[in-house]
Design a protein around this motif. Structure first.
Motif, PDB file in Angstrom:
ATOM      1  N   VAL A  41      28.015  39.240  40.452  1.00 30.21           N
ATOM      2  CA  VAL A  41      29.262  39.824  40.935  1.00 30.21           C
ATOM      3  C   VAL A  41      29.531  41.061  40.113  1.00 30.21           C
ATOM      4  O   VAL A  41      29.571  41.017  38.878  1.00 30.21           O
ATOM      5  CB  VAL A  41      30.422  38.816  40.797  1.00 30.21           C
ATOM      6  N   ASP A  42      29.680  42.184  40.812  1.00 34.03           N
ATOM      7  CA  ASP A  42      29.940  43.426  40.098  1.00 34.03           C
ATOM      8  C   ASP A  42      31.337  43.447  39.502  1.00 34.03           C
ATOM      9  O   ASP A  42      31.520  43.859  38.374  1.00 34.03           O
ATOM     10  CB  ASP A  42      29.749  44.622  41.036  1.00 34.03           C
ATOM     11  N   GLU A  43      32.309  42.991  40.274  1.00 36.85           N
ATOM     12  CA  GLU A  43      33.666  42.999  39.743  1.00 36.85           C
ATOM     13  C   GLU A  43      34.560  42.042  40.508  1.00 36.85           C
ATOM     14  O   GLU A  43      34.276  41.656  41.627  1.00 36.85           O
ATOM     15  CB  GLU A  43      34.257  44.408  39.792  1.00 36.85           C
ATOM     16  N   PHE A  44      35.644  41.673  39.857  1.00 40.04           N
ATOM     17  CA  PHE A  44      36.700  40.888  40.460  1.00 40.04           C
ATOM     18  C   PHE A  44      37.924  41.771  40.605  1.00 40.04           C
ATOM     19  O   PHE A  44      38.194  42.616  39.755  1.00 40.04           O
ATOM     20  CB  PHE A  44      37.099  39.700  39.560  1.00 40.04           C
ATOM     21  N   VAL A  45      38.672  41.539  41.665  1.00 42.50           N
ATOM     22  CA  VAL A  45      39.968  42.185  41.839  1.00 42.50           C
ATOM     23  C   VAL A  45      41.005  41.083  41.775  1.00 42.50           C
ATOM     24  O   VAL A  45      40.905  40.082  42.480  1.00 42.50           O
ATOM     25  CB  VAL A  45      40.037  42.923  43.191  1.00 42.50           C
ATOM     26  N   ASN A  46      41.969  41.232  40.912  1.00 42.14           N
ATOM     27  CA  ASN A  46      43.001  40.215  40.732  1.00 42.14           C
ATOM     28  C   ASN A  46      44.184  40.505  41.641  1.00 42.14           C
ATOM     29  O   ASN A  46      44.759  41.581  41.590  1.00 42.14           O
ATOM     30  CB  ASN A  46      43.475  40.170  39.282  1.00 42.14           C
ATOM     31  N   ILE A  47      44.517  39.527  42.465  1.00 45.39           N
ATOM     32  CA  ILE A  47      45.706  39.597  43.307  1.00 45.39           C
ATOM     33  C   ILE A  47      46.532  38.359  43.003  1.00 45.39           C
ATOM     34  O   ILE A  47      46.008  37.257  42.935  1.00 45.39           O
ATOM     35  CB  ILE A  47      45.346  39.649  44.805  1.00 45.39           C
ATOM     36  N   ARG A  48      47.824  38.562  42.804  1.00 49.91           N
ATOM     37  CA  ARG A  48      48.700  37.444  42.467  1.00 49.91           C
ATOM     38  C   ARG A  48      49.880  37.426  43.417  1.00 49.91           C
ATOM     39  O   ARG A  48      50.422  38.475  43.768  1.00 49.91           O
ATOM     40  CB  ARG A  48      49.193  37.560  41.031  1.00 49.91           C
ATOM     41  N   TYR A  57      48.646  43.606  42.506  1.00 51.78           N
ATOM     42  CA  TYR A  57      47.245  44.009  42.621  1.00 51.78           C
ATOM     43  C   TYR A  57      46.829  44.580  41.274  1.00 51.78           C
ATOM     44  O   TYR A  57      47.296  45.649  40.873  1.00 51.78           O
ATOM     45  CB  TYR A  57      47.105  45.056  43.728  1.00 51.78           C
ATOM     46  N   ASN A  58      45.955  43.859  40.565  1.00 53.92           N
ATOM     47  CA  ASN A  58      45.561  44.218  39.197  1.00 53.92           C
ATOM     48  C   ASN A  58      46.779  44.462  38.304  1.00 53.92           C
ATOM     49  O   ASN A  58      46.908  45.478  37.638  1.00 53.92           O
ATOM     50  CB  ASN A  58      44.636  45.425  39.190  1.00 53.92           C
ATOM     51  N   ASN A  59      47.706  43.501  38.352  1.00 56.50           N
ATOM     52  CA  ASN A  59      48.929  43.468  37.544  1.00 56.50           C
ATOM     53  C   ASN A  59      49.904  44.596  37.860  1.00 56.50           C
ATOM     54  O   ASN A  59      50.771  44.908  37.042  1.00 56.50           O
ATOM     55  CB  ASN A  59      48.596  43.468  36.045  1.00 56.50           C
ATOM     56  N   LYS A  60      49.806  45.210  39.037  1.00 51.79           N
ATOM     57  CA  LYS A  60      50.773  46.213  39.477  1.00 51.79           C
ATOM     58  C   LYS A  60      51.411  45.705  40.757  1.00 51.79           C
ATOM     59  O   LYS A  60      50.720  45.272  41.671  1.00 51.79           O
ATOM     60  CB  LYS A  60      50.100  47.560  39.743  1.00 51.79           C
ATOM     61  N   ARG A  61      52.732  45.784  40.816  1.00 51.19           N
ATOM     62  CA  ARG A  61      53.424  45.286  42.007  1.00 51.19           C
ATOM     63  C   ARG A  61      53.186  46.232  43.176  1.00 51.19           C
ATOM     64  O   ARG A  61      53.344  47.447  43.047  1.00 51.19           O
ATOM     65  CB  ARG A  61      54.910  45.149  41.722  1.00 51.19           C
ATOM     66  N   THR A  65      51.560  45.913  52.927  1.00 52.85           N
ATOM     67  CA  THR A  65      50.730  46.876  53.656  1.00 52.85           C
ATOM     68  C   THR A  65      49.767  47.604  52.733  1.00 52.85           C
ATOM     69  O   THR A  65      48.600  47.817  53.094  1.00 52.85           O
ATOM     70  CB  THR A  65      51.602  47.891  54.403  1.00 52.85           C
ATOM     71  N   SER A  66      50.217  47.977  51.544  1.00 53.73           N
ATOM     72  CA  SER A  66      49.299  48.641  50.611  1.00 53.73           C
ATOM     73  C   SER A  66      48.243  47.670  50.090  1.00 53.73           C
ATOM     74  O   SER A  66      47.116  48.069  49.809  1.00 53.73           O
ATOM     75  CB  SER A  66      50.066  49.279  49.454  1.00 53.73           C
ATOM     76  N   LEU A  67      48.597  46.403  49.998  1.00 50.33           N
ATOM     77  CA  LEU A  67      47.627  45.394  49.587  1.00 50.33           C
ATOM     78  C   LEU A  67      46.554  45.208  50.665  1.00 50.33           C
ATOM     79  O   LEU A  67      45.370  45.087  50.358  1.00 50.33           O
ATOM     80  CB  LEU A  67      48.326  44.072  49.291  1.00 50.33           C
ATOM     81  N   GLU A  68      46.961  45.215  51.925  1.00 48.50           N
ATOM     82  CA  GLU A  68      46.003  45.116  53.016  1.00 48.50           C
ATOM     83  C   GLU A  68      45.059  46.310  53.032  1.00 48.50           C
ATOM     84  O   GLU A  68      43.861  46.174  53.271  1.00 48.50           O
ATOM     85  CB  GLU A  68      46.734  44.980  54.353  1.00 48.50           C
ATOM     86  N   LYS A  69      45.581  47.507  52.759  1.00 51.71           N
ATOM     87  CA  LYS A  69      44.740  48.704  52.689  1.00 51.71           C
ATOM     88  C   LYS A  69      43.754  48.606  51.528  1.00 51.71           C
ATOM     89  O   LYS A  69      42.603  49.033  51.646  1.00 51.71           O
ATOM     90  CB  LYS A  69      45.601  49.956  52.543  1.00 51.71           C
ATOM     91  N   ALA A  70      44.198  48.031  50.423  1.00 51.12           N
ATOM     92  CA  ALA A  70      43.307  47.860  49.270  1.00 51.12           C
ATOM     93  C   ALA A  70      42.185  46.879  49.585  1.00 51.12           C
ATOM     94  O   ALA A  70      41.039  47.083  49.167  1.00 51.12           O
ATOM     95  CB  ALA A  70      44.104  47.387  48.059  1.00 51.12           C
TER      96      ALA A  70
END
Length: 115
Positions: A41-48, A57-61, A65-70
């Motif tokens: 696995v090259d990387e993990f993306v953290n979503i909470r 998304y990576n500790n930023k609120r 819609t922006s989360l879906e785009k990410a």
């Protein structure tokens, strides 16, 4: 009375013989003897998802819609990126389901972490 015990004995023998002839419908699995590949696995993306329903998304609120785009951007990246979705026990499934739907529709793997 003796004829009744004979009938019960014959029924017992009959059920014992017929029960050994029945085969359960089981799924045959071919389990590998040894792991031959390692998943890289090259990387993990953290979503909470917070109990209130906020997305991080990576500790930023962020907004939904922006989360879906990410997530769509993650699916277009050449790296093997996984999403580590962390939800609190108090978070509703209504807030978590849209993330899982978008990730599944774009083929992004999700690891669910419930705390």
């Amino acid at each position: 009375m003796s004829s009744m015990t004979d009938i019960v004995f014959l029924l017992l023998i009959f059920f014992m013989i017929t029960s050994t002839m029945v085969h359960p419908n089981a799924i045959k699995l071919l389990i590998p003897k040894q792991a031959s590949k390692k998943v890289i696995v090259d990387e993990f993306v953290n979503i909470r998802v917070s109990p209130v329903g906020n997305y991080y998304y990576n500790n930023k609120r962020v907004t939904q819609t922006s989360l879906e785009k990410a997530i769509i951007d993650i699916s277009n990246s050449p790296n093997k990126t996984f999403i580590k979705l962390r939800t609190d026990r108090g978070a509703s499934t209504g807030a978590t389901a849209p993330i899982l739907d978008v990730a599944e529709s774009y083929g992004v793997k999700v690891v669910l972490d419930i705390r």
